[in-house]
Write a protein that holds these residues in place. Structure first.
Motif, PDB file in Angstrom:
ATOM      1  N   GLU A  46       5.042 -11.931  -8.482  1.00 12.35           N
ATOM      2  CA  GLU A  46       4.766 -13.173  -7.761  1.00 12.35           C
ATOM      3  C   GLU A  46       4.410 -12.882  -6.290  1.00 12.35           C
ATOM      4  N   ARG A  47       5.081 -11.911  -5.726  1.00 10.33           N
ATOM      5  CA  ARG A  47       4.832 -11.576  -4.325  1.00 10.33           C
ATOM      6  C   ARG A  47       3.515 -10.851  -4.130  1.00 10.33           C
ATOM      7  N   PHE A  48       3.128 -10.028  -5.108  1.00 10.38           N
ATOM      8  CA  PHE A  48       1.896  -9.242  -5.025  1.00 10.38           C
ATOM      9  C   PHE A  48       1.026  -9.518  -6.241  1.00 10.38           C
ATOM     10  N   PRO A  49       0.441 -10.725  -6.340  1.00 13.75           N
ATOM     11  CA  PRO A  49      -0.371 -11.048  -7.524  1.00 13.75           C
ATOM     12  C   PRO A  49      -1.665 -10.233  -7.550  1.00 13.75           C
ATOM     13  N   ARG A 109       2.926   6.051  -3.168  1.00 19.97           N
ATOM     14  CA  ARG A 109       4.049   6.889  -3.632  1.00 19.97           C
ATOM     15  C   ARG A 109       4.217   6.766  -5.143  1.00 19.97           C
ATOM     16  N   LEU A 110       4.131   5.528  -5.655  1.00 23.51           N
ATOM     17  CA  LEU A 110       4.281   5.321  -7.086  1.00 23.51           C
ATOM     18  C   LEU A 110       3.143   5.983  -7.866  1.00 23.51           C
ATOM     19  N   ALA A 111       1.944   5.973  -7.325  1.00 22.87           N
ATOM     20  CA  ALA A 111       0.816   6.652  -7.970  1.00 22.87           C
ATOM     21  C   ALA A 111       1.115   8.141  -8.118  1.00 22.87           C
ATOM     22  N   GLY A 155       0.775  -1.236   0.000  1.00 22.09           N
ATOM     23  CA  GLY A 155       0.000   0.000   0.000  1.00 22.09           C
ATOM     24  C   GLY A 155       0.807   1.286   0.000  1.00 22.09           C
ATOM     25  N   PRO A 156       1.689   1.529   0.983  1.00 23.89           N
ATOM     26  CA  PRO A 156       2.441   2.786   1.018  1.00 23.89           C
ATOM     27  C   PRO A 156       3.305   2.989  -0.232  1.00 23.89           C
ATOM     28  N   ALA A 157       3.919   1.929  -0.721  1.00 23.19           N
ATOM     29  CA  ALA A 157       4.740   2.050  -1.928  1.00 23.19           C
ATOM     30  C   ALA A 157       3.875   2.355  -3.140  1.00 23.19           C
ATOM     31  N   GLU A 160      -6.306   5.505 -13.960  1.00 22.84           N
ATOM     32  CA  GLU A 160      -5.336   5.008 -14.947  1.00 22.84           C
ATOM     33  C   GLU A 160      -4.202   4.254 -14.254  1.00 22.84           C
ATOM     34  N   PHE A 161      -3.765   4.774 -13.110  1.00 23.11           N
ATOM     35  CA  PHE A 161      -2.706   4.099 -12.371  1.00 23.11           C
ATOM     36  C   PHE A 161      -3.170   2.724 -11.891  1.00 23.11           C
ATOM     37  N   TRP A 162      -4.334   2.660 -11.267  1.00 27.28           N
ATOM     38  CA  TRP A 162      -4.794   1.397 -10.689  1.00 27.28           C
ATOM     39  C   TRP A 162      -5.170   0.380 -11.760  1.00 27.28           C
ATOM     40  N   ALA A 163      -5.466   0.834 -12.972  1.00 27.65           N
ATOM     41  CA  ALA A 163      -5.774  -0.096 -14.066  1.00 27.65           C
ATOM     42  C   ALA A 163      -4.507  -0.588 -14.766  1.00 27.65           C
ATOM     43  N   ALA A 164      -3.382   0.065 -14.509  1.00 22.99           N
ATOM     44  CA  ALA A 164      -2.125  -0.276 -15.175  1.00 22.99           C
ATOM     45  C   ALA A 164      -1.483  -1.513 -14.559  1.00 22.99           C
ATOM     46  N   THR A 165      -0.717  -2.202 -15.368  1.00 17.24           N
ATOM     47  CA  THR A 165       0.064  -3.347 -14.882  1.00 17.24           C
ATOM     48  C   THR A 165       1.463  -2.847 -14.516  1.00 17.24           C
ATOM     49  N   PRO A 166       2.235  -3.640 -13.773  1.00 18.07           N
ATOM     50  CA  PRO A 166       3.616  -3.250 -13.510  1.00 18.07           C
ATOM     51  C   PRO A 166       4.405  -3.025 -14.812  1.00 18.07           C
ATOM     52  N   ALA A 167       4.105  -3.803 -15.840  1.00 15.60           N
ATOM     53  CA  ALA A 167       4.789  -3.620 -17.124  1.00 15.60           C
ATOM     54  C   ALA A 167       4.421  -2.271 -17.743  1.00 15.60           C
ATOM     55  N   ASP A 168       3.177  -1.821 -17.570  1.00 13.14           N
ATOM     56  CA  ASP A 168       2.767  -0.501 -18.068  1.00 13.14           C
ATOM     57  C   ASP A 168       3.567   0.607 -17.377  1.00 13.14           C
TER      58      ASP A 168
END
Length: 67
Positions: A62-65, A12-14, A7-9, A27-35
């Protein structure tokens, strides 16, 4: 003791993605890590050593699916 919660990370990334890419929260929450990685790739000097590679992305996914 390290904080292992995502959550906290993510918050910050958002904020980073809002400033750098102009993403709104949805848009952030719909994005994948690859995006996120693709959007940030243009801000990295190709000559710099990478600290976040494909293996690190895979480990995080893998840690945060999702789901």
């Amino acid at each position: 003791m390290a904080d292992d919660r995502l959550g906290p990370a993510a918050i910050r990334l958002a904020g980073v993605m809002a400033r750098v890419a102009g993403w709104r929260p949805g848009e952030f929450w719909a994005a994948t890590p690859a995006d996120v990685r693709a959007a940030l790739a243009g801000w990295v000097d190709p000559g710099e050593a990478t600290c976040f590679d494909g293996a690190a992305l895979t480990a995080m996914m893998e840690r945060f699916p999702d789901g």
